[in-house]
Design an enzyme around this catalytic site. Structure first.
Site, PDB file in Angstrom:
ATOM      1  N   GLN A 235      41.725  43.590  50.771  1.00 35.89           N
ATOM      2  CA  GLN A 235      41.465  43.217  52.162  1.00 35.89           C
ATOM      3  C   GLN A 235      42.650  43.528  53.073  1.00 35.89           C
ATOM      4  O   GLN A 235      42.472  43.768  54.268  1.00 35.89           O
ATOM      5  CB  GLN A 235      41.067  41.747  52.238  1.00 35.89           C
ATOM      6  CG  GLN A 235      39.680  41.523  51.660  1.00 35.89           C
ATOM      7  CD  GLN A 235      39.387  40.061  51.360  1.00 35.89           C
ATOM      8  OE1 GLN A 235      40.233  39.197  51.558  1.00 35.89           O
ATOM      9  NE2 GLN A 235      38.199  39.791  50.865  1.00 35.89           N
TER      10      GLN A 235
ATOM     11  N   ARG B 118      33.724  36.939  55.990  1.00 33.12           N
ATOM     12  CA  ARG B 118      34.788  36.311  55.205  1.00 33.12           C
ATOM     13  C   ARG B 118      35.910  35.873  56.151  1.00 33.12           C
ATOM     14  O   ARG B 118      35.891  36.171  57.338  1.00 33.12           O
ATOM     15  CB  ARG B 118      35.321  37.267  54.143  1.00 33.12           C
ATOM     16  CG  ARG B 118      35.661  38.632  54.702  1.00 33.12           C
ATOM     17  CD  ARG B 118      36.800  39.292  53.996  1.00 33.12           C
ATOM     18  NE  ARG B 118      38.021  38.515  54.124  1.00 33.12           N
ATOM     19  CZ  ARG B 118      38.795  38.514  55.209  1.00 33.12           C
ATOM     20  NH1 ARG B 118      38.456  39.194  56.277  1.00 33.12           N
ATOM     21  NH2 ARG B 118      39.903  37.802  55.239  1.00 33.12           N
ATOM     22  N   GLY B 119      36.885  35.166  55.554  1.00 36.63           N
ATOM     23  CA  GLY B 119      37.930  34.525  56.328  1.00 36.63           C
ATOM     24  C   GLY B 119      37.509  33.094  56.591  1.00 36.63           C
ATOM     25  O   GLY B 119      36.417  32.863  57.121  1.00 36.63           O
ATOM     26  N   ALA B 120      38.333  32.135  56.199  1.00 38.88           N
ATOM     27  CA  ALA B 120      37.912  30.735  56.242  1.00 38.88           C
ATOM     28  C   ALA B 120      37.351  30.300  57.601  1.00 38.88           C
ATOM     29  O   ALA B 120      36.236  29.773  57.677  1.00 38.88           O
ATOM     30  CB  ALA B 120      39.076  29.830  55.817  1.00 38.88           C
TER      31      ALA B 120
ATOM     32  N   ASN C 158      45.502  30.343  49.313  1.00 44.40           N
ATOM     33  CA  ASN C 158      45.224  31.587  50.031  1.00 44.40           C
ATOM     34  C   ASN C 158      44.911  32.656  48.989  1.00 44.40           C
ATOM     35  O   ASN C 158      44.955  32.403  47.773  1.00 44.40           O
ATOM     36  CB  ASN C 158      46.425  31.988  50.899  1.00 44.40           C
ATOM     37  CG  ASN C 158      46.083  33.071  51.908  1.00 44.40           C
ATOM     38  OD1 ASN C 158      45.085  32.979  52.622  1.00 44.40           O
ATOM     39  ND2 ASN C 158      46.899  34.113  51.965  1.00 44.40           N
ATOM     40  N   LYS C 159      44.603  33.841  49.442  1.00 35.65           N
ATOM     41  CA  LYS C 159      44.188  34.913  48.535  1.00 35.65           C
ATOM     42  C   LYS C 159      45.193  35.109  47.411  1.00 35.65           C
ATOM     43  O   LYS C 159      46.401  35.005  47.606  1.00 35.65           O
ATOM     44  CB  LYS C 159      44.002  36.215  49.328  1.00 35.65           C
ATOM     45  CG  LYS C 159      43.251  37.287  48.557  1.00 35.65           C
ATOM     46  CD  LYS C 159      41.850  36.798  48.230  1.00 35.65           C
ATOM     47  CE  LYS C 159      41.057  37.863  47.496  1.00 35.65           C
ATOM     48  NZ  LYS C 159      40.666  38.929  48.436  1.00 35.65           N
TER      49      LYS C 159
ATOM     50  N   ASP D  53      43.074  29.193  53.165  1.00 30.65           N
ATOM     51  CA  ASP D  53      41.683  28.780  53.013  1.00 30.65           C
ATOM     52  C   ASP D  53      41.562  27.272  52.858  1.00 30.65           C
ATOM     53  O   ASP D  53      40.514  26.705  53.151  1.00 30.65           O
ATOM     54  CB  ASP D  53      41.058  29.483  51.811  1.00 30.65           C
ATOM     55  CG  ASP D  53      40.813  30.952  52.084  1.00 30.65           C
ATOM     56  OD1 ASP D  53      39.667  31.301  52.411  1.00 30.65           O
ATOM     57  OD2 ASP D  53      41.760  31.750  52.006  1.00 30.65           O
TER      58      ASP D  53
ATOM     59  N   ARG E  84      30.892  29.550  48.609  1.00 30.80           N
ATOM     60  CA  ARG E  84      32.333  29.748  48.452  1.00 30.80           C
ATOM     61  C   ARG E  84      32.984  28.369  48.338  1.00 30.80           C
ATOM     62  O   ARG E  84      33.070  27.652  49.327  1.00 30.80           O
ATOM     63  CB  ARG E  84      32.939  30.483  49.654  1.00 30.80           C
ATOM     64  CG  ARG E  84      32.427  31.883  49.944  1.00 30.80           C
ATOM     65  CD  ARG E  84      32.859  32.928  48.920  1.00 30.80           C
ATOM     66  NE  ARG E  84      34.283  33.044  48.757  1.00 30.80           N
ATOM     67  CZ  ARG E  84      35.095  33.766  49.535  1.00 30.80           C
ATOM     68  NH1 ARG E  84      34.614  34.403  50.599  1.00 30.80           N
ATOM     69  NH2 ARG E  84      36.388  33.859  49.275  1.00 30.80           N
TER      70      ARG E  84
END
Length: 366
Positions: free
Chosen positions: A200, A51-53, A251-252, A241, A95
């Site tokens: 996270q 994970r993580g763009a 973003n999250k 992201d 995603r």
């Protein structure tokens, strides 16, 4: 920093598989997975094992190279490309919000399309996926340099979700200035939002910072206002992201709330990410698709028993969009973009398309 932080996504020794650190097992277990099939790759991205763009983009590039090796060597160029496009489309669907995933897959496809020699196509694709990874390391270093110029020794920094080495490579984006500052003797204190619903910030950000020797305090998301009011935060650093052409940034979930609080308390709010995260074809944040995740992540995940009745409905978007008016600056490998973002982001891409090297001279921030 622990050595794995720079090698948590890579090709296997024989180059026929992708090896990833399973981020769903952190911080309690360090487990690596070997991905060989398209389904395993899709599931690893969709389930947040990787994970993580930027990290997703790196992984996807490696994925497509591995899948290309599995194609019949006798396939014509047209059939080979058709198969590769089909696999790229499948991986891209895992995603929908993070633009780096599609960007990396498109770059690999573009490379394949411009390779005329069938005998060279695999070696060319291998070179390209390795180049994507190497470039991300350099971009993160440059972002860290520019970000470090925005803070001073002793500052308190609040961050939301995870945008460190695990989400990218080496330094990370939002956490990059902190790791670089630590190397240069800066002493920061970081407040890490736990970041619901997948925690996270708790599981990954506080883990990375603590292991990296940076002073970190874990807080619940709804404590951000209090630590800001107490004067303990001098800047907010978050990753992204996807950034729209007008500067709106996805973003999250919960990031927009942090930005609103920062605005209220007069604290600068910075978004840090590589240009591969900026989507100039996306006019505003309204055009960014927001991933909806399993409601059970709220009610059951991380709990020994469900924390809500079975009949209780849940709304579980993975991201929100922070309005560009709340963002003090967008930090890229080419520099710090300021409002109006429609102009500054375009200027960054003008430099990029002109082939101007990115990077911030270290002496500027010494």
């Amino acid at each position: 920093m622990s050595e794995y932080l720079s090698d948590h996504v890579h090709l296997s020794d024989d180059g026929t598989a992708v090896v990833i650190l399973d981020q769903t097992q952190l911080p309690n277990r360090t487990q690596y997975l070997t991905l060989r099939t398209a389904r395993e790759m899709y599931d690893a991205i969709q389930s947040l094992q990787v994970r993580g763009a930027p990290c997703i983009g790196i992984c996807a590039a490696y994925d497509l190279y591995v899948l290309a090796q599995q194609a019949d060597a006798a396939l014509s160029a047209a059939d080979f490309l058709s198969k590769l496009r089909e696999q790229a489309k499948y991986l891209a669907s895992s995603r929908p919000t993070a633009v780096n995933l599609r960007w990396a897959l498109d770059r690999m496809l573009h490379t394949a399309e411009h390779c005329a020699d069938r005998a060279d196509r695999l070696s060319v694709l291998r070179d390209e996926c390795l180049a994507i990874h190497k470039e991300d390391i350099a971009m993160c270093r440059s972002i860290a340099e520019y970000g470090l110029s925005l803070v001073k020794d002793g500052d308190g920094i609040l961050t939301h979700c995870n945008a460190g080495p695990l989400a990218t490579s080496r330094y990370g984006t939002a956490l990059g200035p902190l790791f670089l500052g630590k190397e240069r003797g800066y002493k920061f204190h970081v407040f890490s939002d736990e970041t619901r619903p997948l925690l996270q910030g708790a599981r990954l950000t506080s883990y990375e910072l603590s292991r990296g020797g940076i002073d970190v305090t874990l807080i619940c998301d709804n404590m951000a206002s209090l630590v800001m009011k107490n004067g303990w935060v001098q800047a907010c650093f978050v990753g992204c992201d996807r950034v729209a052409a007008n500067g709106d940034a996805a973003n999250k979930i919960g990031t927009s709330g942090v930005a609103i609080l920062a605005k209220h308390y007069g604290i600068p709010f910075y978004v840090l990410g590589p240009t591969s995260t900026i989507d100039l074809n996306c006019a505003t944040g309204e055009d960014i698709p927001i991933e909806q995740r399993d409601p059970e992540e709220i009610k059951e995940k991380f709990y020994a028993e469900p924390m809500a009745l079975p009949e209780v409905k849940c709304y579980n978007p993975a991201f929100d969009v922070t309005d560009h008016t709340l963002i003090s600056g967008i930090v890229t490998e080419y520099g710090i973009c300021r409002p109006p973002y429609t102009e500054s982001l375009r200027a960054v891409f003008d430099k990029k398309h002109a082939g101007i090297p990115f990077g911030a001279p270290e002496e500027e921030h010494a």
